[in-house]
Design a protein around this motif. Structure first.
Motif, mmCIF file in Angstrom:
data_model
loop_
_atom_site.group_PDB
_atom_site.id
_atom_site.type_symbol
_atom_site.label_atom_id
_atom_site.label_comp_id
_atom_site.label_asym_id
_atom_site.label_seq_id
_atom_site.Cartn_x
_atom_site.Cartn_y
_atom_site.Cartn_z
ATOM 1 N N GLY A 298 0.780 -1.228 0.000
ATOM 2 C CA GLY A 298 0.000 0.000 0.000
ATOM 3 C C GLY A 298 0.809 1.273 0.000
ATOM 4 N N PHE A 299 2.102 1.208 -0.242
ATOM 5 C CA PHE A 299 2.946 2.391 -0.238
ATOM 6 C C PHE A 299 3.111 2.900 -1.662
ATOM 7 C CE2 PHE A 299 6.997 4.658 -0.132
ATOM 8 C CZ PHE A 299 6.753 5.517 0.920
ATOM 9 N N GLY A 300 3.059 4.193 -1.855
ATOM 10 C CA GLY A 300 3.239 4.773 -3.177
ATOM 11 C C GLY A 300 1.956 5.402 -3.683
ATOM 12 N N LYS A 301 2.056 6.024 -4.818
ATOM 13 C CA LYS A 301 0.909 6.688 -5.439
ATOM 14 C C LYS A 301 0.564 5.937 -6.715
ATOM 15 C CE LYS A 301 1.322 9.740 -2.273
ATOM 16 N NZ LYS A 301 1.830 8.891 -1.224
ATOM 17 N N TYR A 302 -0.707 5.944 -7.046
ATOM 18 C CA TYR A 302 -1.119 5.247 -8.251
ATOM 19 C C TYR A 302 -2.327 5.929 -8.860
ATOM 20 C CZ TYR A 302 -4.630 3.257 -5.149
ATOM 21 O OH TYR A 302 -5.648 3.106 -4.263
ATOM 22 N N ALA A 303 -2.545 5.631 -10.101
ATOM 23 C CA ALA A 303 -3.745 6.092 -10.807
ATOM 24 C C ALA A 303 -4.216 4.917 -11.655
ATOM 25 C CB ALA A 303 -3.425 7.289 -11.690
ATOM 26 N N GLY A 304 -5.507 4.721 -11.708
ATOM 27 C CA GLY A 304 -6.060 3.695 -12.574
ATOM 28 C C GLY A 304 -6.374 2.366 -11.931
ATOM 29 N N LEU A 305 -5.989 2.163 -10.679
ATOM 30 C CA LEU A 305 -6.234 0.853 -10.064
ATOM 31 C C LEU A 305 -7.718 0.578 -9.876
ATOM 32 C CD1 LEU A 305 -3.448 0.255 -7.401
ATOM 33 C CD2 LEU A 305 -3.511 -0.321 -9.814
ATOM 34 N N GLU A 306 -8.503 1.608 -9.646
ATOM 35 C CA GLU A 306 -9.935 1.381 -9.439
ATOM 36 C C GLU A 306 -10.597 0.861 -10.709
ATOM 37 O OE1 GLU A 306 -12.390 0.540 -6.739
ATOM 38 O OE2 GLU A 306 -10.522 1.544 -6.229
ATOM 39 N N GLN A 307 -10.169 1.359 -11.861
ATOM 40 C CA GLN A 307 -10.704 0.838 -13.123
ATOM 41 C C GLN A 307 -10.346 -0.634 -13.288
ATOM 42 O OE1 GLN A 307 -9.798 2.925 -16.781
ATOM 43 N NE2 GLN A 307 -10.291 1.125 -17.998
ATOM 44 N N ILE A 308 -9.132 -0.987 -12.926
ATOM 45 C CA ILE A 308 -8.723 -2.386 -13.031
ATOM 46 C C ILE A 308 -9.571 -3.242 -12.093
ATOM 47 C CG2 ILE A 308 -6.843 -4.019 -12.655
ATOM 48 C CD1 ILE A 308 -4.926 -1.719 -13.441
ATOM 49 N N ARG A 309 -9.772 -2.780 -10.854
ATOM 50 C CA ARG A 309 -10.588 -3.538 -9.908
ATOM 51 C C ARG A 309 -12.039 -3.677 -10.388
ATOM 52 N NH1 ARG A 309 -7.742 -0.343 -5.589
ATOM 53 N NH2 ARG A 309 -6.200 -1.766 -4.762
ATOM 54 N N GLU A 310 -12.591 -2.601 -10.936
ATOM 55 C CA GLU A 310 -13.993 -2.598 -11.364
ATOM 56 C C GLU A 310 -14.214 -3.324 -12.687
ATOM 57 O OE1 GLU A 310 -16.928 -1.084 -10.127
ATOM 58 O OE2 GLU A 310 -15.883 -0.798 -8.229
ATOM 59 N N LEU A 311 -13.359 -3.040 -13.686
ATOM 60 C CA LEU A 311 -13.589 -3.534 -15.037
ATOM 61 C C LEU A 311 -12.644 -4.658 -15.466
ATOM 62 C CD1 LEU A 311 -14.125 -0.078 -16.800
ATOM 63 C CD2 LEU A 311 -15.850 -1.607 -15.811
#
Length: 133
Positions: A79-92
């Motif tokens: 859970g360390f670091g910054k990210y973008a786009g993981l929610e799309q991967i989880r959802e779709l």
């Protein structure tokens, strides 16, 4: 430096590719750029360096990723670091941009570059569907 497979820590029934690398997969491309500027030690605000940063970008296939999304999954280790786009991967379960790895402070700039690249490839993003405008 030995690879993890050489140490016997990770075991798999899958055979490794010729180079035991992600690029062994047909169609996958990887690029990297490093920025090294400035000399000496950091002197605080307004300092001229040194800067040591970079970005690694992975293209999962050679088609337009927005038009031909790639299947994806995510697992958070610490859970360390910054990210973008993981929610799309989880959802779709898919991605529609290149995958980029960079430092925390460069994440917004790299995300902006990925968005720009995606719009260059598919100008209708955010404006309408390609078929209907």
């Amino acid at each position: 430096m030995p690879r993890i497979l050489d140490l016997g820590i990770y075991k798999s029934h899958l055979k490794t590719g010729l180079n035991n690398a992600i690029t062994d997969i047909e169609g996958v491309s990887v690029g990297h750029s490093t920025v090294i500027e400035g000399e000496g030690s950091w002197q605080g605000k307004g300092s001229s360096g040194p800067y040591r940063t970079g970005v690694t970008v992975i293209l999962p296939h050679q088609d337009n990723l927005y038009e031909n999304k790639a299947s994806a999954a995510v697992y958070t280790v610490n859970g360390f670091g910054k990210y973008a786009g993981l929610e799309q991967i989880r959802e779709l379960g898919s991605i529609e941009t290149l995958i980029a790895l960079t430092s925390t402070l460069n994440m917004p700039k790299v995300a902006d570059a990925l968005i720009t690249y995606a719009i260059e490839q598919s100008p209708h993003i955010g404006v309408g569907f390609q078929e209907t405008g």
